[in-house]
Design an enzyme around this catalytic site. Sequence first.
Site, PDB file in Angstrom:
ATOM      1  N   LEU A 180       0.859  -1.174   0.000  1.00 29.51           N
ATOM      2  CA  LEU A 180       0.000   0.000   0.000  1.00 29.51           C
ATOM      3  C   LEU A 180       0.898   1.228   0.000  1.00 29.51           C
ATOM      4  O   LEU A 180       1.637   1.476   0.954  1.00 29.51           O
ATOM      5  CB  LEU A 180      -0.911   0.017   1.224  1.00 29.51           C
ATOM      6  CG  LEU A 180      -1.859   1.214   1.302  1.00 29.51           C
ATOM      7  CD1 LEU A 180      -2.862   1.181   0.151  1.00 29.51           C
ATOM      8  CD2 LEU A 180      -2.583   1.252   2.633  1.00 29.51           C
ATOM      9  N   ARG A 282       1.983  -3.964   3.479  1.00 29.00           N
ATOM     10  CA  ARG A 282       3.329  -3.385   3.545  1.00 29.00           C
ATOM     11  C   ARG A 282       3.201  -1.911   3.174  1.00 29.00           C
ATOM     12  O   ARG A 282       2.798  -1.567   2.068  1.00 29.00           O
ATOM     13  CB  ARG A 282       4.273  -4.092   2.571  1.00 29.00           C
ATOM     14  CG  ARG A 282       5.645  -3.431   2.526  1.00 29.00           C
ATOM     15  CD  ARG A 282       6.521  -3.962   1.390  1.00 29.00           C
ATOM     16  NE  ARG A 282       7.641  -3.047   1.204  1.00 29.00           N
ATOM     17  CZ  ARG A 282       7.637  -2.001   0.385  1.00 29.00           C
ATOM     18  NH1 ARG A 282       6.569  -1.723  -0.333  1.00 29.00           N
ATOM     19  NH2 ARG A 282       8.691  -1.219   0.281  1.00 29.00           N
ATOM     20  N   LEU A 283       3.528  -1.034   4.109  1.00 29.68           N
ATOM     21  CA  LEU A 283       3.307   0.402   3.928  1.00 29.68           C
ATOM     22  C   LEU A 283       4.495   1.001   3.195  1.00 29.68           C
ATOM     23  O   LEU A 283       5.542   1.261   3.786  1.00 29.68           O
ATOM     24  CB  LEU A 283       3.075   1.061   5.280  1.00 29.68           C
ATOM     25  CG  LEU A 283       1.932   0.432   6.098  1.00 29.68           C
ATOM     26  CD1 LEU A 283       1.762   1.148   7.430  1.00 29.68           C
ATOM     27  CD2 LEU A 283       0.627   0.441   5.307  1.00 29.68           C
ATOM     28  N   ASP A 284       4.318   1.234   1.903  1.00 30.46           N
ATOM     29  CA  ASP A 284       5.417   1.665   1.043  1.00 30.46           C
ATOM     30  C   ASP A 284       5.660   3.162   1.157  1.00 30.46           C
ATOM     31  O   ASP A 284       4.722   3.959   1.192  1.00 30.46           O
ATOM     32  CB  ASP A 284       5.098   1.317  -0.419  1.00 30.46           C
ATOM     33  CG  ASP A 284       6.231   1.703  -1.346  1.00 30.46           C
ATOM     34  OD1 ASP A 284       7.244   0.988  -1.357  1.00 30.46           O
ATOM     35  OD2 ASP A 284       6.106   2.737  -2.032  1.00 30.46           O
ATOM     36  N   ALA A 285       6.942   3.552   1.193  1.00 30.52           N
ATOM     37  CA  ALA A 285       7.378   4.955   1.191  1.00 30.52           C
ATOM     38  C   ALA A 285       6.835   5.731   2.380  1.00 30.52           C
ATOM     39  O   ALA A 285       6.684   6.949   2.327  1.00 30.52           O
ATOM     40  CB  ALA A 285       6.983   5.646  -0.116  1.00 30.52           C
TER      41      ALA A 285
END
Length: 321
Positions: A180, A282-285
Amino acid sequence: RVSAPVSPPPVPPPPTSLPAGTGPEREVMFRARVARWWPDLLGGLTAAYGADRAADLGADLLDLAADAYAARPDRLHVRDLERMLRPDWLQDPSMIGYAAYTERFAGDLRGVVEHLPYLDELGVRYLHLMPLLRPRDGDSDGGYAVADYRSVRPDLGTMDDLEHLAARLHDSGMSLVLDLVLNHVAREHEWAVRARAGDPAYREYFHVFPDREVPDAYERTLPEVFPDFAPGNFTWDDDLEGWVWTTFNEFQWDVNWSNPAVLREYASIILDLANRGVDVLRLDAIAFLWKRLGSDCQGEPEVHALTQVLRAVTRIVCPAV
């Protein structure tokens, strides 16, 4: 004799109405979770947006949570209970993961279902499918320039296919992991389209500046993520008539997390994916969310506060996630 300072009494959670038809057992469970996680929710909101706004923002998020909780399928409520009894399930040494691009592994989401016996034979317990939410056409930074969080890449299937896959994974004792992207959206995302069309509410979803004065001040301490092919952190947009913050690529617009409306949007997206059966996000960036002049705008304290808020909302609605 000096008396110790008296701490103010804790702020109780506001009354929240569940949709009609929510059974008494479900209502008891919801209210117990609210009581448990409200302090975390309120604390994170206070750290990010200030004490004056936190209670009202928290009440709004609880209303969102109540609707998502009532809409959550029965089988996922059972999964929530099972994982509440074993909250360390993801840290178990038997949780062997398998990461793949859907199209390279099985063609599409329906094809992945057909390959589950193979994954089971390998001992896989969670499947991480690389970015599959609908990206922009053309260059999409490997799928990380999302144009729609609520649909799947058309060549891979539909959201119903994703929900079907999640259910079959669960039947096979496996979990589903998705990425995400929290820091930015594609220039073609509906929020950006509305901002470019002149909607002031959606313009506030982004960091837009009329000239280079403020961007240049930020640039003095900002690193460049892709200096060779995407130098600088701001891009001029003719439709906006302004410089928009673009940490990664000119087609990836950083969203403005200092606007609580953005937080609410992402909370809604998370709960929708959770109710589709996604087990891990998975929390991207995520490090880039909060912008502070004079810093590198990575890992600021508000990032941790916002993570706490999103986690608290998720624990209230769907603790299996």
